[in-house]
Scaffold this motif. Structure first.
Motif, PDB file in Angstrom:
ATOM      1  N   MET A  72      -9.876   1.869  -4.319  1.00 22.44           N
ATOM      2  CA  MET A  72      -9.069   2.647  -5.251  1.00 22.44           C
ATOM      3  C   MET A  72      -9.816   3.893  -5.727  1.00 22.44           C
ATOM      4  SD  MET A  72      -6.245   1.042  -5.228  1.00 22.44           S
ATOM      5  CE  MET A  72      -5.276   1.797  -6.514  1.00 22.44           C
ATOM      6  N   ILE A  86       1.364   2.002  -3.524  1.00 23.58           N
ATOM      7  CA  ILE A  86       0.152   2.611  -4.102  1.00 23.58           C
ATOM      8  C   ILE A  86       0.048   4.088  -3.691  1.00 23.58           C
ATOM      9  CG2 ILE A  86      -2.392   2.561  -3.958  1.00 23.58           C
ATOM     10  CD1 ILE A  86      -2.150  -0.535  -3.857  1.00 23.58           C
ATOM     11  N   LEU A  87       0.347   4.381  -2.423  1.00 29.05           N
ATOM     12  CA  LEU A  87       0.258   5.776  -1.947  1.00 29.05           C
ATOM     13  C   LEU A  87       1.280   6.671  -2.643  1.00 29.05           C
ATOM     14  CD1 LEU A  87      -0.258   5.168   1.885  1.00 29.05           C
ATOM     15  CD2 LEU A  87      -1.907   6.214   0.319  1.00 29.05           C
ATOM     16  N   TRP A 123      -5.615  -5.160   2.118  1.00 31.83           N
ATOM     17  CA  TRP A 123      -6.567  -4.187   2.670  1.00 31.83           C
ATOM     18  C   TRP A 123      -7.139  -4.700   3.999  1.00 31.83           C
ATOM     19  CZ3 TRP A 123      -7.050   0.651   2.452  1.00 31.83           C
ATOM     20  CH2 TRP A 123      -8.219   1.294   2.825  1.00 31.83           C
ATOM     21  N   ARG A 135       0.898   3.208 -14.526  1.00 34.44           N
ATOM     22  CA  ARG A 135      -0.337   2.676 -13.943  1.00 34.44           C
ATOM     23  C   ARG A 135      -0.176   2.506 -12.435  1.00 34.44           C
ATOM     24  NH1 ARG A 135      -4.539   3.244 -17.458  1.00 34.44           N
ATOM     25  NH2 ARG A 135      -3.992   2.479 -19.517  1.00 34.44           N
ATOM     26  N   ILE A 136      -1.276   2.253 -11.754  1.00 32.44           N
ATOM     27  CA  ILE A 136      -1.231   2.029 -10.306  1.00 32.44           C
ATOM     28  C   ILE A 136      -1.793   0.628 -10.027  1.00 32.44           C
ATOM     29  CG2 ILE A 136      -3.511   3.082  -9.849  1.00 32.44           C
ATOM     30  CD1 ILE A 136      -2.104   4.409  -7.363  1.00 32.44           C
ATOM     31  N   PRO A 137      -1.109  -0.167  -9.216  1.00 35.61           N
ATOM     32  CA  PRO A 137      -1.651  -1.502  -8.921  1.00 35.61           C
ATOM     33  C   PRO A 137      -2.934  -1.376  -8.097  1.00 35.61           C
ATOM     34  CG  PRO A 137       0.631  -1.268  -8.146  1.00 35.61           C
ATOM     35  CD  PRO A 137       0.143   0.094  -8.502  1.00 35.61           C
ATOM     36  N   ILE A 138      -3.842  -2.302  -8.265  1.00 41.06           N
ATOM     37  CA  ILE A 138      -5.085  -2.320  -7.460  1.00 41.06           C
ATOM     38  C   ILE A 138      -4.749  -2.970  -6.115  1.00 41.06           C
ATOM     39  CG2 ILE A 138      -7.408  -3.316  -7.302  1.00 41.06           C
ATOM     40  CD1 ILE A 138      -7.505  -3.089 -10.394  1.00 41.06           C
ATOM     41  N   VAL A 139      -5.242  -2.365  -5.037  1.00 37.70           N
ATOM     42  CA  VAL A 139      -4.935  -2.888  -3.702  1.00 37.70           C
ATOM     43  C   VAL A 139      -5.451  -4.325  -3.570  1.00 37.70           C
ATOM     44  CG1 VAL A 139      -7.056  -1.938  -2.656  1.00 37.70           C
ATOM     45  CG2 VAL A 139      -5.064  -2.382  -1.228  1.00 37.70           C
ATOM     46  N   ALA A 199      -6.767  11.656  -3.690  1.00 40.74           N
ATOM     47  CA  ALA A 199      -5.486  12.055  -4.312  1.00 40.74           C
ATOM     48  C   ALA A 199      -5.691  13.288  -5.192  1.00 40.74           C
ATOM     49  CB  ALA A 199      -4.909  10.896  -5.123  1.00 40.74           C
ATOM     50  N   PHE A 250       0.827  -1.206   0.000  1.00 39.74           N
ATOM     51  CA  PHE A 250       0.000   0.000   0.000  1.00 39.74           C
ATOM     52  C   PHE A 250       0.865   1.260   0.000  1.00 39.74           C
ATOM     53  CE2 PHE A 250      -3.525   2.793   1.502  1.00 39.74           C
ATOM     54  CZ  PHE A 250      -4.357   2.549   0.431  1.00 39.74           C
ATOM     55  N   ARG A 290       2.501   6.291  -5.547  1.00 39.40           N
ATOM     56  CA  ARG A 290       2.040   6.512  -6.924  1.00 39.40           C
ATOM     57  C   ARG A 290       0.873   7.502  -6.936  1.00 39.40           C
ATOM     58  NH1 ARG A 290       3.052   1.657 -10.639  1.00 39.40           N
ATOM     59  NH2 ARG A 290       4.496   0.316  -9.523  1.00 39.40           N
ATOM     60  N   ALA A 291      -0.013   7.400  -5.939  1.00 42.86           N
ATOM     61  CA  ALA A 291      -1.152   8.327  -5.872  1.00 42.86           C
ATOM     62  C   ALA A 291      -0.671   9.757  -5.615  1.00 42.86           C
ATOM     63  CB  ALA A 291      -2.121   7.888  -4.780  1.00 42.86           C
ATOM     64  N   ASP A 299      -7.008  -7.553  -1.810  1.00 40.65           N
ATOM     65  CA  ASP A 299      -8.009  -7.723  -0.742  1.00 40.65           C
ATOM     66  C   ASP A 299      -7.346  -8.155   0.558  1.00 40.65           C
ATOM     67  OD1 ASP A 299     -10.012  -7.005  -2.453  1.00 40.65           O
ATOM     68  OD2 ASP A 299     -10.598  -9.058  -2.961  1.00 40.65           O
ATOM     69  N   SER A 331     -11.167   4.160   4.553  1.00 47.88           N
ATOM     70  CA  SER A 331     -10.853   5.114   3.482  1.00 47.88           C
ATOM     71  C   SER A 331     -11.065   6.575   3.925  1.00 47.88           C
ATOM     72  CB  SER A 331     -11.634   4.798   2.208  1.00 47.88           C
ATOM     73  OG  SER A 331     -12.990   4.708   2.486  1.00 47.88           O
ATOM     74  N   LEU A 339      -2.725  11.301 -12.944  1.00 43.99           N
ATOM     75  CA  LEU A 339      -3.439  10.528 -11.907  1.00 43.99           C
ATOM     76  C   LEU A 339      -4.628   9.779 -12.513  1.00 43.99           C
ATOM     77  CD1 LEU A 339      -4.015  12.476  -8.563  1.00 43.99           C
ATOM     78  CD2 LEU A 339      -2.904  10.291  -8.904  1.00 43.99           C
ATOM     79  N   HIS A 351      -5.023   8.800 -15.497  1.00 43.72           N
ATOM     80  CA  HIS A 351      -4.529   7.694 -16.323  1.00 43.72           C
ATOM     81  C   HIS A 351      -4.084   6.527 -15.435  1.00 43.72           C
ATOM     82  CE1 HIS A 351      -2.738   5.818 -19.835  1.00 43.72           C
ATOM     83  NE2 HIS A 351      -1.756   5.460 -19.024  1.00 43.72           N
ATOM     84  N   ALA A 352      -3.337   6.845 -14.369  1.00 38.61           N
ATOM     85  CA  ALA A 352      -2.820   5.788 -13.482  1.00 38.61           C
ATOM     86  C   ALA A 352      -3.963   4.967 -12.893  1.00 38.61           C
ATOM     87  CB  ALA A 352      -1.986   6.413 -12.368  1.00 38.61           C
ATOM     88  N   PHE A 353      -5.042   5.651 -12.519  1.00 38.69           N
ATOM     89  CA  PHE A 353      -6.154   4.975 -11.828  1.00 38.69           C
ATOM     90  C   PHE A 353      -7.204   4.408 -12.793  1.00 38.69           C
ATOM     91  CE2 PHE A 353      -5.964   5.506  -7.196  1.00 38.69           C
ATOM     92  CZ  PHE A 353      -4.911   6.397  -7.052  1.00 38.69           C
ATOM     93  N   ASN A 384     -12.630  -0.810  -8.417  1.00 40.37           N
ATOM     94  CA  ASN A 384     -12.374  -1.166  -7.011  1.00 40.37           C
ATOM     95  C   ASN A 384     -12.757   0.016  -6.112  1.00 40.37           C
ATOM     96  OD1 ASN A 384     -10.494  -1.064  -4.563  1.00 40.37           O
ATOM     97  ND2 ASN A 384     -10.227  -3.174  -5.262  1.00 40.37           N
ATOM     98  N   ALA A 407      -8.246   0.952 -12.401  1.00 40.73           N
ATOM     99  CA  ALA A 407      -8.536   0.578 -11.013  1.00 40.73           C
ATOM    100  C   ALA A 407      -9.913   1.061 -10.568  1.00 40.73           C
ATOM    101  CB  ALA A 407      -7.461   1.177 -10.094  1.00 40.73           C
ATOM    102  N   ALA A 413     -11.987   5.570  -3.941  1.00 42.72           N
ATOM    103  CA  ALA A 413     -11.931   6.533  -2.826  1.00 42.72           C
ATOM    104  C   ALA A 413     -10.543   7.173  -2.766  1.00 42.72           C
ATOM    105  CB  ALA A 413     -12.246   5.822  -1.515  1.00 42.72           C
ATOM    106  N   LEU A 414      -9.509   6.363  -2.966  1.00 43.26           N
ATOM    107  CA  LEU A 414      -8.143   6.895  -2.925  1.00 43.26           C
ATOM    108  C   LEU A 414      -7.929   7.901  -4.054  1.00 43.26           C
ATOM    109  CD1 LEU A 414      -5.299   6.874  -1.680  1.00 43.26           C
ATOM    110  CD2 LEU A 414      -4.725   4.953  -3.167  1.00 43.26           C
TER     111      LEU A 414
END
Lengths: 288, 109
Positions: free
Chosen positions: B89, A233-234, A256, A247-251, B96, A230, A236-237, A253, A263, B76, B78-80, B86, B83, B91-92
């Motif tokens: 994701m 992921i943060l 999480w 791209r960003i990996p999906i968290v 963000a 995570f 990257r966010a 399950d 959230s 951002l 594009h990255a998401f 989900n 995702a 919410a994040l």
């Protein structure tokens, strides 16, 4: 790691000669630290025998990353204030940069952006670990710092394969880990975990790096791997540096569930991670 | 615009972005000239790096900065993109984007 993956990693690493090593001073520090009677002065004397490492340790402990109001001028003072483990982790972090800072060979990988991302993941992992009540925060910083070290192995020792991976990332606009799996059959996480094992780093570090894209496989280290997962992921966010893809990996399950974060906490976490990452950029000095 | 440690700063450089403390208080405005006094002040505040413009470089306009913010927002999105199915994701992503807008609005940098 499954037997099949281990075999594939072995086939890849058999082609690599002259892997980077960590300085002998680290194993000497470890030897001293297993003895409960070892004093701060003894560890400080050992570290101070290497002027380059000493100056880097003092540079970091006096930075805003640790935020002490008064100047720390000796390694003994640093150990007394920060503790053995934190100082050892600083020695480890700076040694890692030394071991890995030479430039890559694929020619298409932005190392500075890579290190920014890695430091960012280290900082985000540290923030998450603190929020979850862990005390060995530096271990999480190092896990984040090293989570993508397998990419450096590829860039340095397998430049043609890595070039093919980067091309696939560009053509398919996919995650690096997906391109590696389909190009090489092993990922940077597999190679990074293998290198950390060779460096005799802790099992928790090895597992959290090996499984940062799939924490469910990390067994007893699930929470640690989930934090690095995570943290990635943060970072990257927050658009901190770049690990080489867009791209960003999906968290996961499992991650999480193990983290138990709501959230609603995201705004506070993002702000804290941003600030911690900015303070942690002191480490960029050591890759230049 | 390079991010430089304080000991690598040279007179004549200018700050590429406002410098704020952790509470969001403005310490140095964007475009301030680097001087020995400024470096000392930052050092006292435990600030170790500074985003600077090389001597002679032109200051980005407000429109450029807004463009940079929009570019980051596009990165951002594009990255998401893959995702969005989900819930976590999604919410994040929303947080963000809000965080990014606050940064480009000058709240934190």
């Amino acid at each position: 790691m499954t037997i099949e993956t281990t075999d594939r990693v072995r086939r890849v690493v058999d082609r690599i000669a002259g892997l980077p090593t960590l300085p002998a001073i680290l194993s000497s520090i470890n030897r001293l630290m297993v003895n409960p009677r070892t004093s701060a002065k003894e560890v400080a004397q050992l570290i101070s025998s290497d002027p380059s490492i000493t100056s880097k340790v003092l540079r970091v402990v006096n930075s805003s990353f640790y935020g002490f109001p008064n100047r720390i001028s000796t390694v003994t003072h640093a150990i007394v204030i920060l503790g053995f483990n934190t100082v050892k982790s600083i020695v480890l972090s700076t040694s890692i940069f030394d071991a890995l800072k030479k430039s890559g060979k694929s020619g298409a990988f932005d190392r500075l952006a890579f290190w920014r991302h890695s430091i960012g993941v280290g900082a985000c992992s540290r923030v998450l670990a603190k929020r979850l009540g862990f005390t060995a925060l530096e271990e999480f910083f190092i896990a984040g710092l090293l989570h993508d070290v397998g990419k450096i192995i590829m860039d340095t020792y397998l430049p043609e394969d890595f070039h093919a991976v980067l091309k696939r990332v560009q053509d398919q606009d996919c995650l690096m880990v997906e391109a590696e799996q389909s190009t090489l059959g092993v990922t940077h996480a597999d190679l990074g975990g293998w290198l950390l094992g060779r460096w005799n780093l802790s099992a928790g570090l090895v597992e959290s790096v090996t499984h940062h894209h799939n924490p469910a496989l990390a067994g007893e280290s699930l929470r640690a791997a989930a934090i690095v997962h995570f943290g990635d992921i943060l970072a990257r966010a927050l658009l901190i540096g770049s690990g080489g893809d867009r791209r960003i990996p999906i968290v996961s399950d499992a991650a999480w569930g193990a983290l138990g974060i709501k959230s609603e906490a995201f705004p506070g976490i993002l702000t804290e991670c941003q600030e911690e990452s900015e303070r942690a950029m002191i480490f960029l000095e050591f890759v230049k | 615009m390079p991010l430089l440690p304080l000991d690598k700063l040279q007179a004549g450089m200018r700050t590429a972005a406002p410098v704020l403390d952790a509470a969001g208080t403005l310490l140095v405005k964007q475009g301030a000239e680097v001087t020995a006094e400024l470096v000392e002040r930052l050092r006292n505040r435990k600030i170790t790096f500074l985003d600077v413009l090389e001597p002679g470089a032109s200051m980005p306009s407000a429109a450029d900065q807004a463009g940079e913010g929009r570019g980051s927002e596009a990165a951002l999105a594009h990255a998401f993109e893959k995702a969005s199915g989900n819930e976590v994701m999604r919410a994040l992503y929303e947080c963000a984007v809000a965080h990014l807008k606050a940064r480009h609005g000058g709240i934190a940098r």
